[in-house]
Design a protein around this motif. Structure first.
Motif, PDB file in Angstrom:
ATOM      1  N   VAL A  45     -35.831 -18.116 -23.602  1.00 26.95           N
ATOM      2  CA  VAL A  45     -35.298 -17.259 -22.786  1.00 26.95           C
ATOM      3  C   VAL A  45     -36.489 -16.669 -21.446  1.00 26.95           C
ATOM      4  CG1 VAL A  45     -34.474 -14.845 -22.282  1.00 26.95           C
ATOM      5  CG2 VAL A  45     -33.174 -16.512 -24.624  1.00 26.95           C
ATOM      6  N   SER A  46     -36.888 -16.305 -20.730  1.00 28.15           N
ATOM      7  CA  SER A  46     -37.522 -15.483 -19.994  1.00 28.15           C
ATOM      8  C   SER A  46     -36.867 -14.443 -18.924  1.00 28.15           C
ATOM      9  CB  SER A  46     -38.142 -16.320 -19.641  1.00 28.15           C
ATOM     10  OG  SER A  46     -37.357 -17.347 -18.100  1.00 28.15           O
ATOM     11  N   GLY A  47     -37.517 -13.817 -18.528  1.00 31.95           N
ATOM     12  CA  GLY A  47     -37.165 -13.050 -16.978  1.00 31.95           C
ATOM     13  C   GLY A  47     -38.374 -11.489 -17.127  1.00 31.95           C
ATOM     14  N   PRO A  48     -38.301 -10.670 -15.465  1.00 35.74           N
ATOM     15  CA  PRO A  48     -38.982  -9.232 -15.611  1.00 35.74           C
ATOM     16  C   PRO A  48     -39.772  -8.904 -16.282  1.00 35.74           C
ATOM     17  CG  PRO A  48     -37.422  -8.713 -14.938  1.00 35.74           C
ATOM     18  CD  PRO A  48     -37.197 -10.527 -15.806  1.00 35.74           C
ATOM     19  N   GLU A  49     -40.742  -7.571 -16.769  1.00 33.81           N
ATOM     20  CA  GLU A  49     -41.376  -6.987 -17.092  1.00 33.81           C
ATOM     21  C   GLU A  49     -40.212  -6.618 -18.220  1.00 33.81           C
ATOM     22  OE1 GLU A  49     -41.580  -3.393 -19.119  1.00 33.81           O
ATOM     23  OE2 GLU A  49     -40.153  -3.245 -17.704  1.00 33.81           O
TER      24      GLU A  49
END
Length: 430
Positions: free
Chosen positions: A365-369
């Protein structure tokens, strides 16, 4: 629920919109609302807080930042956390309240109570286990009777962990019995930063550990069964062969995940998954900083004067990670997260109580700040999911974790489209 939503002035109200996190939630909902509708009509939403002037400033800032002048005309609801009548009035106007007022240990229950009594769904971003579990003990039955969904921990890092495990399990061919997660943060030359509000919540969590133990004794829950090979949980810094970096036990999400797994096992008769959560650290210098900061943190949270000292000097005691100002725009733009899951289990038909796991999977699972940008995405999409997918929520209302509330919904699909991505990296099938 559909009738209630259509009869109230607003589908969503953001409470605490003038706070550091609340302002980002306002901006995120403003982005999303233009592309969403409810029953064929534009999504109706408002912001709430104590100060008319500050709320107007939040809308003006969001309008300028997003290039959406119409945001200045979004409705404002005046509401004070210390005024039960104003809380009730706010809840009567909304179908879903997004509560951004923390620390929740001090300010959460009044909003939960008002939502339950006025049949309004509730979402928060708390990572405070004592508060979350006490809300379940106090309000679960009443929420169920009123058809209300009270869903805590709908921010970072609880939703990535809780739904990441469900995504990993659902992507595996077989029965997943254990999973480890490794959180990694990437940042630019200025590093990453967090606002003191998050720091204060963490201080209260550790300072209230004794009460949490007593609460759990009162709940007297039976241990979940261990299915398959027992997971080896690490309690100190260690070198992980899986990520080939040093790691340490991390996150309040393990308690959230455990509650989800209990619901899935007891209510849906699904196999419970063992879980261990870790954070990735850099080299020896970073490890040394974490150990020193962690030692001071643990010692000082044990007493009142120590907690006051930590709250007064967040930047000093956290080596600059937390501050009264919060992260700069550049820090936020240059920061991102990834949470990698290593799951193991057994192929269909293989006895999970005999032999070694023969199926493995790796997801991410990945994403912005994460602290504010990703958290805003997660919170807003959780609220919209409650609003638009009532048929996919648990049969009865109650106090739920994200995984329990949203396991049968399309929240993961919504997040994938919003910038928080769930992906399968590799599979090893038997």
């Amino acid at each position: 629920m559909a009738t209630r939503a259509s009869n109230r002035p607003y589908q969503i109200v953001i409470f605490g919109a003038t706070g550091f996190t609340g302002q980002y939630v306002v901006e995120e909902l403003a982005r999303v609302a233009d592309g969403e509708d409810y029953r064929g009509q534009p999504l109706r939403w408002a912001i709430a807080g104590r100060s008319q002037k500050k709320l107007e400033q939040v809308l003006s800032s969001a309008a300028e930042k997003l290039g959406k002048p119409h945001l200045k005309s979004i409705d404002i609801v005046i509401c004070d956390i210390n005024d039960d009548d104003s809380l009730a009035d706010m809840c009567k106007k909304a179908s879903v309240v997004l509560d951004c007022v923390g620390p929740y240990r001090f300010y959460g229950e009044a909003v939960v109570r008002a939502c339950v009594e006025n049949k309004t769904h509730f979402v928060d971003i708390s990572g405070e286990a004592q508060y979350l579990e006490s809300m379940h003990l106090k309000y679960n039955d009443q929420a169920a009777d009123n058809g209300v969904y009270i869903v805590g921990s709908c921010g970072f890092d609880s939703i990535p962990a809780d739904l990441g495990i469900l995504f990993t399990r659902n992507s595996m061919q077989g029965t997943m019995t254990a999973v480890e997660s490794y959180l990694s943060l990437k940042s630019g030359p200025e590093g990453f930063g967090l606002h003191e509000g998050t720091w204060q919540s963490a201080i209260q969590v550790f300072g209230d550990h004794g009460n949490l133990k007593n609460l759990r004794k009162k709940m007297a829950l039976k241990p979940l069964p261990v299915v398959g090979k027992k997971l080896n949980r690490r309690n100190t810094v260690f070198y992980s062969d899986k990520v080939q970096k040093y790691a340490f036990p991390f996150g309040s999400d393990a308690a959230v995940v455990k509650r989800t797994q209990r619901y899935l096992y007891e209510d849906l008769q699904e196999t419970p998954v063992q879980y261990a959560a870790y954070g990735i650290v850099g080299g020896i210098k970073t490890i040394f900083k974490f150990m020193i900061a962690g030692l001071f943190f643990l010692l000082l949270t044990k007493c009142r004067w120590g907690r006051k000292l930590l709250i007064k000097h967040p930047k000093f005691f956290s080596f600059g990670f937390f501050s009264k100002e919060g992260p700069t725009q550049r820090q936020m733009a240059e920061t991102s997260f990834s949470m990698t899951f290593f799951g193991e289990g057994y192929s269909q038909g293989l006895d999970t109580q005999q032999g070694k796991p023969n199926v493995k999977i790796c997801t991410q699972v990945s994403g912005p700040e994460p602290g504010y940008n990703a958290t805003s995405i997660l919170m807003v999409q959780a609220g919209i999911t409650i609003l638009k997918e009532p048929e996919s929520l648990p049969k009865n209302g109650g106090v739920y974790t994200p995984g329990a509330a949203f396991s049968k919904t399309k929240l993961i699909d919504r997040l994938n489209k919003s910038g928080v991505r769930f992906t399968v990296l590799s599979k090893t099938d038997a």
